[in-house]
Design a protein around this motif. Sequence first.
Motif, PDB file in Angstrom:
ATOM      1  N   ARG A   1      18.186  53.919 -30.834  1.00 31.42           N
ATOM      2  CA  ARG A   1      16.918  53.618 -32.080  1.00 31.42           C
ATOM      3  C   ARG A   1      15.446  53.165 -31.774  1.00 31.42           C
ATOM      4  O   ARG A   1      14.884  53.265 -32.756  1.00 31.42           O
ATOM      5  CB  ARG A   1      17.704  52.504 -32.605  1.00 31.42           C
ATOM      6  CG  ARG A   1      19.171  52.815 -32.592  1.00 31.42           C
ATOM      7  CD  ARG A   1      19.655  50.935 -33.584  1.00 31.42           C
ATOM      8  NE  ARG A   1      21.614  51.763 -33.629  1.00 31.42           N
ATOM      9  CZ  ARG A   1      21.738  49.969 -34.063  1.00 31.42           C
ATOM     10  NH1 ARG A   1      21.711  49.120 -33.989  1.00 31.42           N
ATOM     11  NH2 ARG A   1      23.209  51.103 -34.112  1.00 31.42           N
ATOM     12  N   GLU A   2      15.157  53.509 -29.853  1.00 29.27           N
ATOM     13  CA  GLU A   2      13.965  53.060 -30.442  1.00 29.27           C
ATOM     14  C   GLU A   2      12.707  53.966 -30.044  1.00 29.27           C
ATOM     15  O   GLU A   2      12.007  54.303 -29.699  1.00 29.27           O
ATOM     16  CB  GLU A   2      14.088  52.213 -29.173  1.00 29.27           C
ATOM     17  CG  GLU A   2      14.186  50.977 -28.575  1.00 29.27           C
ATOM     18  CD  GLU A   2      14.520  50.127 -27.788  1.00 29.27           C
ATOM     19  OE1 GLU A   2      13.889  49.347 -27.517  1.00 29.27           O
ATOM     20  OE2 GLU A   2      13.873  50.693 -26.562  1.00 29.27           O
ATOM     21  N   GLY A   3      14.011  55.614 -30.186  1.00 23.71           N
ATOM     22  CA  GLY A   3      12.929  56.753 -29.797  1.00 23.71           C
ATOM     23  C   GLY A   3      13.533  57.048 -28.769  1.00 23.71           C
ATOM     24  O   GLY A   3      12.946  58.293 -28.158  1.00 23.71           O
ATOM     25  N   LYS A   4      14.263  56.924 -27.778  1.00 26.52           N
ATOM     26  CA  LYS A   4      14.326  57.528 -26.642  1.00 26.52           C
ATOM     27  C   LYS A   4      14.932  58.684 -26.858  1.00 26.52           C
ATOM     28  O   LYS A   4      16.412  58.743 -26.984  1.00 26.52           O
ATOM     29  CB  LYS A   4      14.562  56.904 -25.500  1.00 26.52           C
ATOM     30  CG  LYS A   4      14.137  55.333 -24.889  1.00 26.52           C
ATOM     31  CD  LYS A   4      12.761  55.860 -24.470  1.00 26.52           C
ATOM     32  CE  LYS A   4      11.777  55.032 -24.297  1.00 26.52           C
ATOM     33  NZ  LYS A   4      10.682  55.303 -22.999  1.00 26.52           N
TER      34      LYS A   4
ATOM     35  N   VAL B   1      28.570  57.800 -32.830  1.00 24.24           N
ATOM     36  CA  VAL B   1      28.394  56.557 -32.822  1.00 24.24           C
ATOM     37  C   VAL B   1      27.164  55.610 -31.987  1.00 24.24           C
ATOM     38  O   VAL B   1      26.630  54.718 -32.561  1.00 24.24           O
ATOM     39  CB  VAL B   1      29.700  55.005 -32.542  1.00 24.24           C
ATOM     40  CG1 VAL B   1      31.193  55.532 -33.378  1.00 24.24           C
ATOM     41  CG2 VAL B   1      30.232  55.030 -31.075  1.00 24.24           C
ATOM     42  N   CYS B   2      26.512  56.030 -31.983  1.00 29.40           N
ATOM     43  CA  CYS B   2      25.013  55.699 -30.511  1.00 29.40           C
ATOM     44  C   CYS B   2      23.968  56.720 -30.980  1.00 29.40           C
ATOM     45  O   CYS B   2      23.658  55.776 -30.960  1.00 29.40           O
ATOM     46  CB  CYS B   2      25.427  55.854 -29.161  1.00 29.40           C
ATOM     47  SG  CYS B   2      26.340  55.288 -28.224  1.00 29.40           S
ATOM     48  N   ALA B   3      24.547  57.776 -31.715  1.00 28.76           N
ATOM     49  CA  ALA B   3      23.191  59.195 -32.114  1.00 28.76           C
ATOM     50  C   ALA B   3      22.318  58.477 -32.989  1.00 28.76           C
ATOM     51  O   ALA B   3      22.883  58.254 -33.467  1.00 28.76           O
ATOM     52  CB  ALA B   3      24.487  60.288 -32.191  1.00 28.76           C
ATOM     53  N   GLU B   4      21.302  59.128 -32.595  1.00 32.06           N
ATOM     54  CA  GLU B   4      20.461  59.011 -33.397  1.00 32.06           C
ATOM     55  C   GLU B   4      19.350  60.325 -33.181  1.00 32.06           C
ATOM     56  O   GLU B   4      19.503  61.049 -31.913  1.00 32.06           O
ATOM     57  CB  GLU B   4      19.122  57.840 -33.329  1.00 32.06           C
ATOM     58  CG  GLU B   4      19.927  56.402 -33.204  1.00 32.06           C
ATOM     59  CD  GLU B   4      20.308  56.340 -35.022  1.00 32.06           C
ATOM     60  OE1 GLU B   4      19.533  56.767 -35.275  1.00 32.06           O
ATOM     61  OE2 GLU B   4      21.283  55.437 -34.747  1.00 32.06           O
ATOM     62  N   LYS B   5      18.175  60.171 -33.427  1.00 33.68           N
ATOM     63  CA  LYS B   5      17.268  61.755 -33.870  1.00 33.68           C
ATOM     64  C   LYS B   5      17.122  61.423 -32.095  1.00 33.68           C
ATOM     65  O   LYS B   5      16.612  60.600 -31.609  1.00 33.68           O
ATOM     66  CB  LYS B   5      16.420  61.969 -34.656  1.00 33.68           C
ATOM     67  CG  LYS B   5      15.082  62.988 -34.581  1.00 33.68           C
ATOM     68  CD  LYS B   5      14.267  63.117 -35.362  1.00 33.68           C
ATOM     69  CE  LYS B   5      13.681  63.703 -35.448  1.00 33.68           C
ATOM     70  NZ  LYS B   5      12.425  63.745 -36.759  1.00 33.68           N
ATOM     71  N   TYR B   6      17.160  62.635 -31.781  1.00 32.38           N
ATOM     72  CA  TYR B   6      16.699  62.862 -30.437  1.00 32.38           C
ATOM     73  C   TYR B   6      18.412  62.770 -29.163  1.00 32.38           C
ATOM     74  O   TYR B   6      17.711  62.590 -28.171  1.00 32.38           O
ATOM     75  CB  TYR B   6      15.490  62.761 -29.866  1.00 32.38           C
ATOM     76  CG  TYR B   6      14.440  63.256 -30.561  1.00 32.38           C
ATOM     77  CD1 TYR B   6      13.961  64.958 -30.543  1.00 32.38           C
ATOM     78  CD2 TYR B   6      13.403  62.279 -31.400  1.00 32.38           C
ATOM     79  CE1 TYR B   6      13.466  64.574 -31.303  1.00 32.38           C
ATOM     80  CE2 TYR B   6      12.244  62.586 -32.381  1.00 32.38           C
ATOM     81  CZ  TYR B   6      12.395  63.768 -32.463  1.00 32.38           C
ATOM     82  OH  TYR B   6      11.084  64.680 -33.185  1.00 32.38           O
ATOM     83  N   SER B   7      19.025  62.497 -29.831  1.00 33.22           N
ATOM     84  CA  SER B   7      20.433  62.222 -28.854  1.00 33.22           C
ATOM     85  C   SER B   7      21.184  63.304 -28.781  1.00 33.22           C
ATOM     86  O   SER B   7      21.221  64.414 -30.126  1.00 33.22           O
ATOM     87  CB  SER B   7      20.982  61.333 -29.775  1.00 33.22           C
ATOM     88  OG  SER B   7      20.723  59.685 -29.509  1.00 33.22           O
TER      89      SER B   7
END
Length: 399
Positions: free
Chosen positions: A281-284, A329-335
């Motif tokens: 969520r922090e973009g990592k 359940v973890c993924a955001e953009k760039y996961s």
Amino acid sequence: MKNYIIIFLAVVTICLGSCKSQKDTVVQKVSNTASSILPEFSWNTMPLYMHLRKDTEFTKEELNYLAKYPLITFEKTTGSKTYGSTEAGVIKAAEAVKKINPKAKVLYYKNVVINWPSYKEDEAFLKKHPEAFLVDSKEKKALMSNNKTGFFDLSQETVRSYWLEHVTKMANNPAIDGLFLDANIKVLVPSFFKSRVGTEKQKAVEVGYLSMMETLNSRLGKDNLLIANMLRVRPEFKDVGREYLNFFTGSYLEGFEHESFGMTYEDYLATGIEAVQTSAREGKVIAMSLGIGKALKNAEIGIDDTRQRITDNEDLSERLDYLLAIFLVCAEKYSYIYPHDGYGVKQSMVWLKTFPQYEKKLGAPKGYAKKEGYVYTRSFEHLDVVLDIKNKTATLNWK
């Protein structure tokens, strides 16, 4: 140097002595170009990662398969038998992938401390500087559990300078988009090196590593992906390794399930999930590696995340759904995720294969995952996910 530096210098030259609006344009160009180092990402289907090694040349079929992945790490030994070294083998493989898909992002694997063989430049450096090896209190070479693989002594400035020069040279190759940095946890968890070299030297190695990573970040971090094997639930870490992520673009994950340190399986996994969620969520960038086959005991003796081989006719759907649910359940953009049975493709039963779950429409998430006890739920445009980590079950309801 990377293309963005050339563009930046050209724009700055044009804008010298010009008005504020033109200066704003320079800032915008730098910002846009910096974001271009990130891999392509889409929620259309499952976002996949590839992590592999093969010590001989890749075939045309293999290259076409690889080129479909937005983010690829070529491990140590890649191409070394064909081209004479890992350095040459990785560059050849990266160039071949880029010819098919120029947008694919390729990472060069480099261990931060272990002297793995097949690196020609390492061999030349150590031949000239045998004192660069880490030694124990008896002045004998400190070794991995295989009793043959040594370590670089990061407390020495000469060693750190060599390592930084080596990875800078590789990162500046046009076919390489960044670095994959391994064994960070071995340096940062005191027990690993204390048992080999004692407290004082262990601390000196850790301090040297932190200095090296700070220099690496300032030297390459703006125009290269820096992905570290970092996030891990360890009692020695204050924040599951997140306290070190400021050095890196993101984290790779392995061993996500199999350790406990006195915790229950579900508590261990829940702690890891929370850390990944926060970092994503922090973009990592998140490169999640999850094993389809069981992890082998004493895997340190082997290379990397060594896995029990699976059979060609084995039904993997239930296990794969569970791994994908953990990721989702973890993924955001760039996961990105790589379900695997080991990184050596010559032994892998999933190499060159795909699964129906990878091809189905996914769609963007409708919000963050919700957690009740040890059950997580999350909805995507074309999928509802239910993950129960206490009972180790998952349901993927495709719409």
